[in-house]
Scaffold this active site. Structure first.
Site, PDB file in Angstrom:
ATOM      1  N   ASP A  46      59.229  -6.975  32.442  1.00 19.40           N
ATOM      2  CA  ASP A  46      59.225  -8.308  31.833  1.00 19.40           C
ATOM      3  C   ASP A  46      58.159  -8.417  30.754  1.00 19.40           C
ATOM      4  O   ASP A  46      57.094  -7.813  30.862  1.00 19.40           O
ATOM      5  CB  ASP A  46      58.977  -9.357  32.926  1.00 19.40           C
ATOM      6  CG  ASP A  46      59.347 -10.761  32.483  1.00 19.40           C
ATOM      7  OD1 ASP A  46      60.089 -10.905  31.491  1.00 19.40           O
ATOM      8  OD2 ASP A  46      58.893 -11.718  33.135  1.00 19.40           O
ATOM      9  N   ASN A  69      71.296 -12.257  31.679  1.00 16.98           N
ATOM     10  CA  ASN A  69      70.831 -11.985  30.315  1.00 16.98           C
ATOM     11  C   ASN A  69      71.903 -12.172  29.247  1.00 16.98           C
ATOM     12  O   ASN A  69      71.600 -12.242  28.050  1.00 16.98           O
ATOM     13  CB  ASN A  69      70.259 -10.561  30.209  1.00 16.98           C
ATOM     14  CG  ASN A  69      68.913 -10.401  30.880  1.00 16.98           C
ATOM     15  OD1 ASN A  69      68.521  -9.297  31.263  1.00 16.98           O
ATOM     16  ND2 ASN A  69      68.180 -11.506  31.037  1.00 16.98           N
TER      17      ASN A  69
END
Length: 249
Positions: A24, A72
């Protein structure tokens, strides 16, 4: 030799067999540098190469990386398009090194939902590295744990409907066999889950498999993640007392 020396001086023999990482912070890294978000993803792929080699040298058997989630797809189209092209570039350059290192590529997730060119690149990488026995580099690609669990329930229900299985036969072993990580066998559950960027949540990643995983978080953004930080987090894991619900005498 650098990491070997560090292992000898800083780590004990309790090396995790399976490490999972939520990579991340690529977008925030790029924004801090006034760069487009895709620059962060590009840099992040270079970090993947570094950490893959480090993990293999440490003796880790499975490295699972959360590369692209089912959520996503909600991102801007230009970013999604770039992310779908990244595996093509990555595997084209890195697969020869993986073969040399004895590292096998596997993918957890709905590969069929990826663009055709991405699917082809992924399948070629899997085939080209199939003989690797030192470590499995497992990419969670187009993966979501709730989606995985839903498919598992559907598959078990189908087996029951076809009289291949009875309700009384459903146990943890049967569930594991119907999850997307079933090919990992006894290594399907990560010993430790690492998340970068300072966020402290699981984000729909391996919800069943991490039931007893140690969770380790770092404020470092993924593009700034490196070998030394990785070793420090493995050291943190080695300090943990894993009891799995029991009491040690």
């Amino acid at each position: 030799m650098k990491i070997t020396q560090k292992v000898q001086t800083e780590l004990n023999d309790n090396i995790p067999k399976h490490v999972a990482i939520i990579m991340d912070g690529n977008g925030r890294w790029a924004q801090k540098k006034f760069l487009p978000r895709v620059a962060g993803h590009k840099r992040g792929m270079e970090v993947v190469k570094t950490i893959t080699k480090s993990a293999s040298k440490l003796g880790i058997k499975v490295l699972t990386l959360y590369a692209f989630s089912t959520e996503n797809w909600k991102r801007p189209q230009d970013e999604v398009s770039f992310l779908m092209k990244l595996p093509i570039t990555f595997f084209d350059k890195f697969v020869p090194e993986l073969v040399e290192e004895g590292i096998q590529v596997r993918v957890t997730g709905n590969i069929a939902g990826l663009p055709a060119a991405t699917q082809q690149s992924v399948q070629k990488a899997i085939a080209d590295t199939a003989n690797g026995t030192k470590m499995i580099l497992n990419f969670a690609l187009n993966y979501g744990s709730r989606d995985e669990i839903t498919q598992m329930v559907q598959a078990i229900a189908t087996d029951i409907a076809h009289k291949k299985l009875t309700i009384d036969e459903i146990d943890e072993k049967v569930i594991n066999q119907h999850l997307q990580t079933n090919f990992l066998g006894e290594l399907s559950d990560p010993d430790v889950l690492i998340r970068t960027s300072g966020e402290e949540r699981i984000s729909n990643f391996l919800l069943w498999q991490i039931a007893y995983s140690e969770l380790v978080f770092t404020d470092t953004l993924w593009p700034d993640f490196n070998e030394q930080i990785f070793i420090e987090l493995i050291k943190e894991y080695q300090k943990r007392d894993r009891r799995f619900g029991a009491i040690k005498k």
